[in-house]
Design a protein around this motif. Sequence first.
Motif, PDB file in Angstrom:
ATOM      1  N   LEU A  65       0.822  -1.207   0.000  1.00 34.80           N
ATOM      2  CA  LEU A  65       0.000   0.000   0.000  1.00 34.80           C
ATOM      3  C   LEU A  65       0.860   1.263   0.000  1.00 34.80           C
ATOM      4  O   LEU A  65       0.557   2.230  -0.698  1.00 34.80           O
ATOM      5  CB  LEU A  65      -0.927   0.007   1.216  1.00 34.80           C
ATOM      6  N   LEU A  66       1.929   1.262   0.780  1.00 31.18           N
ATOM      7  CA  LEU A  66       2.788   2.435   0.845  1.00 31.18           C
ATOM      8  C   LEU A  66       3.526   2.711  -0.462  1.00 31.18           C
ATOM      9  O   LEU A  66       3.920   3.846  -0.727  1.00 31.18           O
ATOM     10  CB  LEU A  66       3.785   2.294   2.004  1.00 31.18           C
ATOM     11  N   GLN A  67       3.685   1.702  -1.297  1.00 29.11           N
ATOM     12  CA  GLN A  67       4.359   1.879  -2.587  1.00 29.11           C
ATOM     13  C   GLN A  67       3.425   2.398  -3.679  1.00 29.11           C
ATOM     14  O   GLN A  67       3.888   2.816  -4.729  1.00 29.11           O
ATOM     15  CB  GLN A  67       4.978   0.564  -3.055  1.00 29.11           C
ATOM     16  N   GLN A  68       2.122   2.382  -3.426  1.00 27.35           N
ATOM     17  CA  GLN A  68       1.173   2.806  -4.451  1.00 27.35           C
ATOM     18  C   GLN A  68       1.223   4.313  -4.615  1.00 27.35           C
ATOM     19  O   GLN A  68       1.396   5.052  -3.653  1.00 27.35           O
ATOM     20  CB  GLN A  68      -0.246   2.371  -4.077  1.00 27.35           C
ATOM     21  N   PRO A  69       1.064   4.798  -5.857  1.00 26.34           N
ATOM     22  CA  PRO A  69       1.077   6.245  -6.085  1.00 26.34           C
ATOM     23  C   PRO A  69      -0.142   6.895  -5.433  1.00 26.34           C
ATOM     24  O   PRO A  69      -1.214   6.299  -5.356  1.00 26.34           O
ATOM     25  CB  PRO A  69       1.021   6.380  -7.604  1.00 26.34           C
ATOM     26  N   SER A  70       0.037   8.098  -4.967  1.00 23.46           N
ATOM     27  CA  SER A  70      -1.041   8.835  -4.324  1.00 23.46           C
ATOM     28  C   SER A  70      -2.083   9.225  -5.360  1.00 23.46           C
ATOM     29  O   SER A  70      -1.752   9.731  -6.424  1.00 23.46           O
ATOM     30  CB  SER A  70      -0.479  10.078  -3.652  1.00 23.46           C
ATOM     31  N   ALA A  71      -3.348   9.004  -5.032  1.00 23.50           N
ATOM     32  CA  ALA A  71      -4.420   9.350  -5.953  1.00 23.50           C
ATOM     33  C   ALA A  71      -5.176  10.581  -5.478  1.00 23.50           C
ATOM     34  O   ALA A  71      -5.947  11.158  -6.216  1.00 23.50           O
ATOM     35  CB  ALA A  71      -5.389   8.175  -6.100  1.00 23.50           C
ATOM     36  N   GLY A  72      -4.953  10.977  -4.228  1.00 21.45           N
ATOM     37  CA  GLY A  72      -5.677  12.104  -3.661  1.00 21.45           C
ATOM     38  C   GLY A  72      -5.049  13.444  -4.000  1.00 21.45           C
ATOM     39  O   GLY A  72      -3.903  13.528  -4.447  1.00 21.45           O
ATOM     40  N   THR A  73      -5.813  14.500  -3.778  1.00 24.52           N
ATOM     41  CA  THR A  73      -5.330  15.845  -4.069  1.00 24.52           C
ATOM     42  C   THR A  73      -5.210  16.694  -2.809  1.00 24.52           C
ATOM     43  O   THR A  73      -4.718  17.804  -2.879  1.00 24.52           O
ATOM     44  CB  THR A  73      -6.275  16.548  -5.058  1.00 24.52           C
ATOM     45  N   ARG A  74      -5.675  16.179  -1.659  1.00 27.58           N
ATOM     46  CA  ARG A  74      -5.624  16.952  -0.414  1.00 27.58           C
ATOM     47  C   ARG A  74      -4.316  16.700   0.325  1.00 27.58           C
ATOM     48  O   ARG A  74      -3.770  15.614   0.280  1.00 27.58           O
ATOM     49  CB  ARG A  74      -6.797  16.600   0.491  1.00 27.58           C
ATOM     50  N   GLU A  75      -3.851  17.716   1.032  1.00 21.72           N
ATOM     51  CA  GLU A  75      -2.648  17.602   1.850  1.00 21.72           C
ATOM     52  C   GLU A  75      -3.018  16.980   3.196  1.00 21.72           C
ATOM     53  O   GLU A  75      -4.179  17.025   3.623  1.00 21.72           O
ATOM     54  CB  GLU A  75      -2.027  18.983   2.072  1.00 21.72           C
ATOM     55  N   LYS A  76      -2.025  16.437   3.880  1.00 20.47           N
ATOM     56  CA  LYS A  76      -2.238  15.799   5.177  1.00 20.47           C
ATOM     57  C   LYS A  76      -2.891  16.765   6.167  1.00 20.47           C
ATOM     58  O   LYS A  76      -3.828  16.398   6.885  1.00 20.47           O
ATOM     59  CB  LYS A  76      -0.921  15.282   5.736  1.00 20.47           C
ATOM     60  N   ALA A  77      -2.429  18.006   6.226  1.00 20.93           N
ATOM     61  CA  ALA A  77      -2.980  18.988   7.157  1.00 20.93           C
ATOM     62  C   ALA A  77      -4.468  19.225   6.897  1.00 20.93           C
ATOM     63  O   ALA A  77      -5.264  19.351   7.838  1.00 20.93           O
ATOM     64  CB  ALA A  77      -2.208  20.294   7.060  1.00 20.93           C
ATOM     65  N   GLU A  78      -4.861  19.257   5.638  1.00 21.47           N
ATOM     66  CA  GLU A  78      -6.265  19.465   5.292  1.00 21.47           C
ATOM     67  C   GLU A  78      -7.116  18.281   5.737  1.00 21.47           C
ATOM     68  O   GLU A  78      -8.215  18.457   6.271  1.00 21.47           O
ATOM     69  CB  GLU A  78      -6.396  19.677   3.785  1.00 21.47           C
ATOM     70  N   ILE A  79      -6.611  17.082   5.551  1.00 19.86           N
ATOM     71  CA  ILE A  79      -7.332  15.879   5.976  1.00 19.86           C
ATOM     72  C   ILE A  79      -7.454  15.849   7.493  1.00 19.86           C
ATOM     73  O   ILE A  79      -8.529  15.583   8.041  1.00 19.86           O
ATOM     74  CB  ILE A  79      -6.630  14.612   5.449  1.00 19.86           C
ATOM     75  N   ASP A  80      -6.348  16.153   8.204  1.00 26.01           N
ATOM     76  CA  ASP A  80      -6.372  16.166   9.667  1.00 26.01           C
ATOM     77  C   ASP A  80      -7.379  17.187  10.187  1.00 26.01           C
ATOM     78  O   ASP A  80      -8.119  16.922  11.136  1.00 26.01           O
ATOM     79  CB  ASP A  80      -4.981  16.466  10.222  1.00 26.01           C
ATOM     80  N   SER A  82     -10.063  18.339   8.649  1.00 24.15           N
ATOM     81  CA  SER A  82     -11.405  17.842   8.343  1.00 24.15           C
ATOM     82  C   SER A  82     -11.828  16.763   9.326  1.00 24.15           C
ATOM     83  O   SER A  82     -12.965  16.755   9.819  1.00 24.15           O
ATOM     84  CB  SER A  82     -11.429  17.298   6.916  1.00 24.15           C
ATOM     85  N   LEU A  83     -10.927  15.867   9.673  1.00 28.21           N
ATOM     86  CA  LEU A  83     -11.237  14.818  10.647  1.00 28.21           C
ATOM     87  C   LEU A  83     -11.488  15.399  12.029  1.00 28.21           C
ATOM     88  O   LEU A  83     -12.397  14.958  12.742  1.00 28.21           O
ATOM     89  CB  LEU A  83     -10.103  13.798  10.699  1.00 28.21           C
ATOM     90  N   ALA A  84     -10.708  16.395  12.420  1.00 28.90           N
ATOM     91  CA  ALA A  84     -10.901  17.037  13.721  1.00 28.90           C
ATOM     92  C   ALA A  84     -12.271  17.679  13.801  1.00 28.90           C
ATOM     93  O   ALA A  84     -12.958  17.582  14.826  1.00 28.90           O
ATOM     94  CB  ALA A  84      -9.802  18.065  13.958  1.00 28.90           C
ATOM     95  N   GLU A  85     -12.703  18.335  12.705  1.00 30.60           N
ATOM     96  CA  GLU A  85     -14.038  18.942  12.686  1.00 30.60           C
ATOM     97  C   GLU A  85     -15.130  17.884  12.819  1.00 30.60           C
ATOM     98  O   GLU A  85     -16.128  18.109  13.529  1.00 30.60           O
ATOM     99  CB  GLU A  85     -14.227  19.721  11.384  1.00 30.60           C
ATOM    100  N   GLU A  86     -14.972  16.761  12.154  1.00 28.77           N
ATOM    101  CA  GLU A  86     -15.968  15.690  12.238  1.00 28.77           C
ATOM    102  C   GLU A  86     -16.057  15.121  13.645  1.00 28.77           C
ATOM    103  O   GLU A  86     -17.132  14.753  14.109  1.00 28.77           O
ATOM    104  CB  GLU A  86     -15.619  14.566  11.263  1.00 28.77           C
ATOM    105  N   ARG A  87     -14.937  15.053  14.333  1.00 28.55           N
ATOM    106  CA  ARG A  87     -14.912  14.457  15.681  1.00 28.55           C
ATOM    107  C   ARG A  87     -15.475  15.412  16.735  1.00 28.55           C
ATOM    108  O   ARG A  87     -15.866  14.975  17.794  1.00 28.55           O
ATOM    109  CB  ARG A  87     -13.492  14.054  16.031  1.00 28.55           C
ATOM    110  N   ASN A  88     -15.472  16.690  16.463  1.00 28.73           N
ATOM    111  CA  ASN A  88     -15.928  17.687  17.447  1.00 28.73           C
ATOM    112  C   ASN A  88     -17.337  18.167  17.150  1.00 28.73           C
ATOM    113  O   ASN A  88     -17.646  19.338  17.282  1.00 28.73           O
ATOM    114  CB  ASN A  88     -14.956  18.888  17.464  1.00 28.73           C
ATOM    115  N   TRP A  89     -18.223  17.349  16.801  1.00 29.40           N
ATOM    116  CA  TRP A  89     -19.580  17.774  16.518  1.00 29.40           C
ATOM    117  C   TRP A  89     -20.339  17.772  17.788  1.00 29.40           C
ATOM    118  O   TRP A  89     -21.268  18.186  18.162  1.00 29.40           O
ATOM    119  CB  TRP A  89     -20.252  16.890  15.474  1.00 29.40           C
TER     120      TRP A  89
END
Length: 89
Positions: A65-80, A82-89
């Motif tokens: 899995l780690l060798q597979q090319p990235s298919a996403g367009t979001r940066e790690k900070a953006e994903i983090d 977004s996840l923080a917002e979902e967890r703080n509802w």
Amino acid sequence: MNNVLTVAELKRRGMAAIEEGLQHGPIHIMKRNRAAAVVLSEEEYQRLIHGRTQPAPSMTAMQWLLQQPSAGTREKAEIDSSLAEERNW
């Protein structure tokens, strides 16, 4: 799906139906009015499998899995964020 072969026709005509259908691309096999399988030419099959990275026999799933090319367009900070917002509802 415009290149369709029913199971009944496949039973009746056999390999001749497949060979004829493959002249027009992949064949969708229908069983009881539902898509059941797709038949590809050997050339198309080889093209598909060689376009993907195959795991080495000694490779773990995580290594593969780690060798597979990235298919996403979001940066790690953006994903983090977004996840923080979902967890703080």
